[in-house]
Design a protein around this motif. Sequence first.
Motif, short mmCIF file in Angstrom:
data_model
loop_
_atom_site.label_atom_id
_atom_site.label_comp_id
_atom_site.label_asym_id
_atom_site.label_seq_id
_atom_site.Cartn_x
_atom_site.Cartn_y
_atom_site.Cartn_z
N UNK A 72 0.84 -1.20 0.00
CA UNK A 72 0.00 0.00 0.00
C UNK A 72 0.87 1.24 0.00
N UNK A 73 0.31 2.32 -0.53
CA UNK A 73 1.03 3.58 -0.39
C UNK A 73 0.83 4.11 1.03
N UNK A 74 1.56 5.15 1.36
CA UNK A 74 1.58 5.63 2.74
C UNK A 74 0.18 6.01 3.23
N UNK A 75 -0.57 6.67 2.34
CA UNK A 75 -1.90 7.14 2.72
C UNK A 75 -2.83 5.95 3.04
N UNK A 76 -2.81 4.97 2.16
CA UNK A 76 -3.66 3.80 2.37
C UNK A 76 -3.22 3.00 3.60
N UNK A 77 -1.91 2.96 3.77
CA UNK A 77 -1.39 2.24 4.94
C UNK A 77 -1.87 2.89 6.23
N UNK A 78 -1.76 4.22 6.28
CA UNK A 78 -2.21 4.95 7.48
C UNK A 78 -3.69 4.71 7.71
N UNK A 79 -4.44 4.74 6.62
CA UNK A 79 -5.88 4.56 6.71
C UNK A 79 -6.22 3.18 7.27
N UNK A 80 -5.54 2.16 6.71
CA UNK A 80 -5.80 0.79 7.16
C UNK A 80 -5.38 0.61 8.62
N UNK A 81 -4.25 1.19 8.95
CA UNK A 81 -3.76 1.07 10.33
C UNK A 81 -4.77 1.69 11.30
N UNK A 82 -5.27 2.86 10.91
CA UNK A 82 -6.25 3.55 11.75
C UNK A 82 -7.52 2.69 11.88
N UNK A 83 -7.93 2.13 10.77
CA UNK A 83 -9.14 1.31 10.76
C UNK A 83 -8.97 0.07 11.65
N UNK A 84 -7.81 -0.56 11.51
CA UNK A 84 -7.52 -1.76 12.31
C UNK A 84 -7.52 -1.40 13.80
N UNK A 85 -6.89 -0.30 14.10
CA UNK A 85 -6.78 0.10 15.51
C UNK A 85 -8.16 0.41 16.10
N UNK A 86 -8.95 1.16 15.35
CA UNK A 86 -10.29 1.52 15.82
C UNK A 86 -11.15 0.26 16.01
N UNK A 87 -11.08 -0.62 15.01
CA UNK A 87 -11.86 -1.86 15.10
C UNK A 87 -11.44 -2.68 16.31
N UNK A 88 -10.14 -2.76 16.52
CA UNK A 88 -9.64 -3.54 17.65
C UNK A 88 -10.15 -2.95 18.97
N UNK A 89 -10.04 -1.63 19.08
CA UNK A 89 -10.47 -0.98 20.31
C UNK A 89 -11.96 -1.25 20.58
N UNK A 90 -12.75 -1.14 19.53
CA UNK A 90 -14.19 -1.37 19.69
C UNK A 90 -14.49 -2.80 20.14
N UNK A 91 -13.81 -3.72 19.50
CA UNK A 91 -14.07 -5.12 19.84
C UNK A 91 -13.61 -5.45 21.25
#
Lengths: 99, 417
Positions: free
Chosen positions: A16-35
């Motif tokens: 992934x490019x940097x932008x997509x990577x950051x986005x995915x990382x953020x998404x993963x982190x948020x999802x993890x926190x919620x779960x």
Amino acid sequence: MALLTPTLLANLGIELNEEDYQSLEQHIETTLNERVINEIVLDLTPAQAEELASLTNASDDEIQAWLQANVQNLNEIVSDEIDILLGELAENSEALANN
Amino acid sequence: MTERLRSSYEVANDKYQDDHDASPTPDVDEATLAPEEQDQAEAINERPDAETLYKDAEILGKRYAVRRSIQEIGNRRAQAIESIQASWKNTLATPRKMRLGIAYSFAESRLNRAQARLDALSELPDTSWLKKRRLAKLDKAKSKYEAAKNSYTTHAKGMQDRRNNVGKNYEKRKNDYKENLKEKRSAALARKEVRRQMRSEGASLLEARDLMKDIPKEQLDRIGKVAAYTATLERSSRKIEKTKKKATRGQEKTHTQYEASRNRQEAYKNDRTATEDRIKEIDNELPDAEANLADLSEQLASLPDDDPARDELQEKVTAAEQTIQSLNDEKEQSRKHLQEIDQRISDELAIQHDAQETWEDHQQTISEAAQQQETITHYQQERSRVVAEGSVDATPQPAPQSQQQQTQNRDDYSQAA
């Protein structure tokens, strides 16, 4: 939080490019926190839930200490959620790689 | 792109959740457990008083011990290393390929020439001796052509396979890694399901959920983040420990290889000295042997042809010639042996150089791991100190400044981890 790393993604064939990577990382982190919080709530009694609700102004260390003291298997819960999340990432790696 | 990426992930994720909800949760039976976990589970089950000795949580913890081994050796890096190795081996194999290619080309030309020569005799009967001869030559050329073709094709295919295997190995590692993550996910889902089943269901749970609904989302996110963060830190700590142990083992192995190489090098040096000494001895023996031969030859030449002593002297001359020949052969062999020894010593030096570099790489890994471990331990100790000082209170004091500072510290530790 070093949950998602470029190496891990590369091992799954995802680049992934940097932008997509950051986005995915953020998404993963948020999802993890919620779960994680969902699972934690399942472990609490009403009294504990009330107590946790009152920790609005507590520091992170204090919240952490409270969780360690009151939530059984906290580490296992988080660890399992990480495994589940990374497993889902592996399941969807083809779709991610093709985007 | 970002939105598409996220939505694709979420759609796939939702689909998976739907599938998962529709199908029964996999039961955690013995077959899904690793052997080590099975042993632990069996050990617990064998105890008649297991229920009283171990609380559910303990059984859970022991039975479904969380062991992580996220593969962090980059697949791309492994591919690059394999690619370099394959290229190097193919480089070494190229001269042979060229030789075989030339031989193949010559064999083909020879076959064509033999065929043309035979075709030129098409008007002659098959019984013609010339036609039979050329036919035999054509058969011979064909068999040589087939042999050359096979050798060339096999060698070229080997080189091509070596190159293709790099890509195949990459795909295999990638798929293995995916499977590994999926298996872990299944195991984690099973553990999660068991935990849910073991929790008390009913009014208290609903009540707790209702209470949690009143908490602002930001606060819930924060709680989730804090919980996830520390567990992830411990996860990183385990991984670092594993990396450190692996590097230590690698370092010991490299040291053993280095020492073995040094011993071999020493043995080669001794062999070299002995061979050089032997060459010197031969050089000393040769003039005497040659003088002896010259003397005998002179004596033989001085004897008349019918002298009875001539045969005996002739035998001595022959023996002297054989001695000189033998000494020269031995000297030549010793020189070749010296070249081989020099090559082996050179190879050992290269091995030692590689071993030194590998050892330093391992040392670097160990140092970095130790540094990271220290940072994490420091953070964990700080946290323990906070807990020990009794700051866990149902009505904690607001500390916005220190909280900000803690977040900053945590980010620092996160980077280290």
